[in-house]
Design an enzyme around this catalytic site. Structure first.
Site, PDB file in Angstrom:
ATOM      1  N   CYS A 213       0.816  -1.219   0.000  1.00  0.00           N
ATOM      2  CA  CYS A 213       0.000   0.000   0.000  1.00  0.00           C
ATOM      3  C   CYS A 213       0.847   1.265   0.000  1.00  0.00           C
ATOM      4  CB  CYS A 213      -0.962  -0.017   1.179  1.00  0.00           C
ATOM      5  SG  CYS A 213      -0.217  -0.553   2.728  1.00  0.00           S
ATOM      6  N   TYR A 214       2.088   1.177   0.539  1.00  0.00           N
ATOM      7  CA  TYR A 214       2.981   2.340   0.604  1.00  0.00           C
ATOM      8  C   TYR A 214       4.328   1.973  -0.017  1.00  0.00           C
ATOM      9  CZ  TYR A 214      -0.316   4.236   4.082  1.00  0.00           C
ATOM     10  OH  TYR A 214      -1.423   4.710   4.729  1.00  0.00           O
TER      11      TYR A 214
END
Lengths: 395, 141
Positions: A143-144
């Site tokens: 996600c990051y």
């Protein structure tokens, strides 16, 4: 006709503030009023006493959120102007502590170290409107995915910035001397050998917790002056220790109560949050704190009437005893003696050196007084008072 | 009687010259050494107060310069940044001449530049780092 007992509520006082009728005095003015008129008359006349203190307060720091980047980053390590911030929080949250030195600081490798730039300086620079370099590294997640970024940010660019100091406004502190044969460099400043000087750090009769020694009006939710803006007490600070030895007037003889405080960094003023370098010791932040004390009754009038002559602290040798972990109390001095510039110790005249700015403390008490008189600042009801001393109930 | 605080920077080759004694013998001056060090690369640095007749003083300074010593007046070397100083008083612990002192009872921290010997101890002892060294480049003679 006998005078009636005084009993006011914070609501009563706030009503008077709104009507522009509240009588507000600084703690040093209150000392004279109580001396002249006695606590009952003083309680009838005065509604609020303002206090102040301005000194290095190491247990300080700021929570910041720096906003999401594109692509997104889960920052694992964060630096502001080269000073590491704690990043073990959510993806773009961090905490910059006042005493954290810049990562490349030579520390005490050449003693005494200079500690020219640290977390306290970063906080000051942000409040002063300067742009600081924010750098973060990450290990990357689905996600990051981003692993590193660097940008210049000003306080206004940060979505969120709050000063949250775990321990400020210490109620009393040691008077530090040096009985060894070498100059020492401590958090109490430079202390010359063989009783060269005696260092102390308090604003005495102006100090917030000396004016409410049992914390009868201060607790979670107390609105205060913090760093030039409005802040709040959010509980007892770390090392809050109400059960120390006290004199009859309730004033503790050693380090006792402390405050945990918070306030919006964006509203603060650089004059009241100043980066500090303690030679041979480290970095810190000088913080301006002022607490309004409501004069609810005669007892509070009597407490706020305290004078420098009635506030004592213990003398501790930082040359030999303190570093060993032994805070042996070698004697007592009053703040009036310390403020006179010389104390008498072991038959010797020792120059007394303050680390806390009395002039600035008075300025804070006066600013807070002005805010209340103008109706810009109302008192708040604390939701829960700070833990008090068990000896209070036996008085 | 003329008196000034001077900083002398000695090149490596004349560290061994007895300059202070010559100032007394040849020019009838008196001196008070406040600081003297030899740095690792063998150049020397000295802060001294030199006193005597104005004419002799000027001759003495000319003699020093003739030897290759860099002479600077340091009467204005240490400055206080009034914005940065937050009036705590920590500097008064280290100031040897009393140039930094506390005015009581207001507790205002005063810096009296005339009494400053430019020893620089306050520069790093000041928690706010408000004391700055500023070299006054205008040599007065």
């Amino acid at each position: 006709m006998p005078q009636r007992r005084v009993s006011k509520t914070i609501k009563d006082i706030n009503r008077r503030i709104k009507e522009g009728k509240a009588v507000v005095v600084t703690a040093d003015e209150m000392t004279n009023i109580v001396k002249k008129k006695g606590p009952r008359k003083a309680a009838q006349e005065v509604d609020v006493v303002t206090t102040g203190t301005f000194a290095p307060m190491c247990s300080s720091g700021a929570f910041i959120n720096f906003g999401h980047t594109k692509p997104a980053t889960k920052a694992a390590r964060v630096w502001l102007n080269g000073v590491p911030a704690y990043a073990g929080l959510a993806a773009v949250d961090g905490y910059i502590g006042a005493t954290e030195p810049a990562e490349d600081d030579p520390l005490n490798r050449v003693h005494p170290g200079q500690f020219k730039y640290g977390g306290g300086h970063v906080i000051h620079d942000l409040v002063a409107g300067e742009r600081v370099t924010l750098r973060a590294t990450a290990y990357g997640t689905d996600c990051y995915p981003n692993k590193e970024f660097k940008k210049k940010v000003a306080l206004d660019d940060l979505p969120y910035a709050v000063l949250l100091n775990p321990r400020n406004a210490y109620q009393n502190y040691n008077c530090a001397i040096n009985l060894s044969k070498e100059t020492i460099y401590t958090y109490m400043g430079v202390i010359k050998p063989n009783l060269g000087n005696a260092n102390y750090s308090t604003s005495g009769q102006l100090s917030p917790l000396f004016n409410d020694p049992y914390y009868l009006t201060i607790g979670l939710g107390t609105r205060i002056f913090l760093g030039g803006a409005i802040g709040y007490v959010i509980g007892p600070g770390t090392q809050h220790n109400p059960n120390v030895k006290r004199r009859k007037n309730g004033i503790p003889l050693g380090p006792a109560g402390t405050l945990m405080v918070m306030g919006e960094l964006k509203k603060m003023v650089p004059r009241w949050v100043a980066g500090v370098s303690m030679l041979g010791y480290g970095c810190s932040l000088a913080v301006g704190v002022g607490v309004p004390i409501p004069i609810l009754n005669e007892e509070m009038a009597s407490f706020t009437g305290v004078s420098d002559e009635e506030i004592h602290t213990q003398v501790v040798d930082y040359g030999n005893d303190y570093p060993k972990g032994e805070g042996t109390k070698l004697g007592q001095v009053s703040y009036a003696e310390l403020k006179s510039g010389t104390i008498r110790f072991n038959g010797q005249d020792v120059p007394a050196v303050p680390l806390s700015s009395y002039i600035r403390a008075l300025e804070i008490a006066r600013i807070l007084k002005g805010w209340i008189e103008k109706g810009d600042f109302l008192l708040s009801e604390p939701q829960e008072l700070l833990p008090t001393a068990s000896s209070y109930h036996k008085r | 009687m003329y008196s000034k605080m001077l900083s002398l920077r000695f090149p490596k080759k004349i560290v061994n010259e007895p300059v202070a004694v010559n100032l007394v013998k040849k020019f009838d001056l008196s001196f008070n050494i406040l600081k003297a060090t030899i740095y690792p690369r063998k150049e020397g640095f000295m802060v001294l107060e030199l006193s005597g007749h104005r004419k002799n003083f000027q001759k003495g300074v000319r003699y020093l310069k003739g030897l290759g010593i860099k002479v600077e007046s340091i009467g204005q070397d240490i400055k206080r940044d009034e914005e940065t100083c937050f009036q705590c008083g920590a500097c008064t612990a280290v100031c040897p001449t009393g140039a930094l002192y506390i005015k009581r009872p207001d507790m205002e921290v005063i810096f009296d530049r005339d009494s400053c010997s430019a020893c620089e101890l306050c520069v790093s002892a000041c928690p706010a780092r408000a004391m700055k060294v500023r070299f006054d480049r205008s040599l007065l003679y």
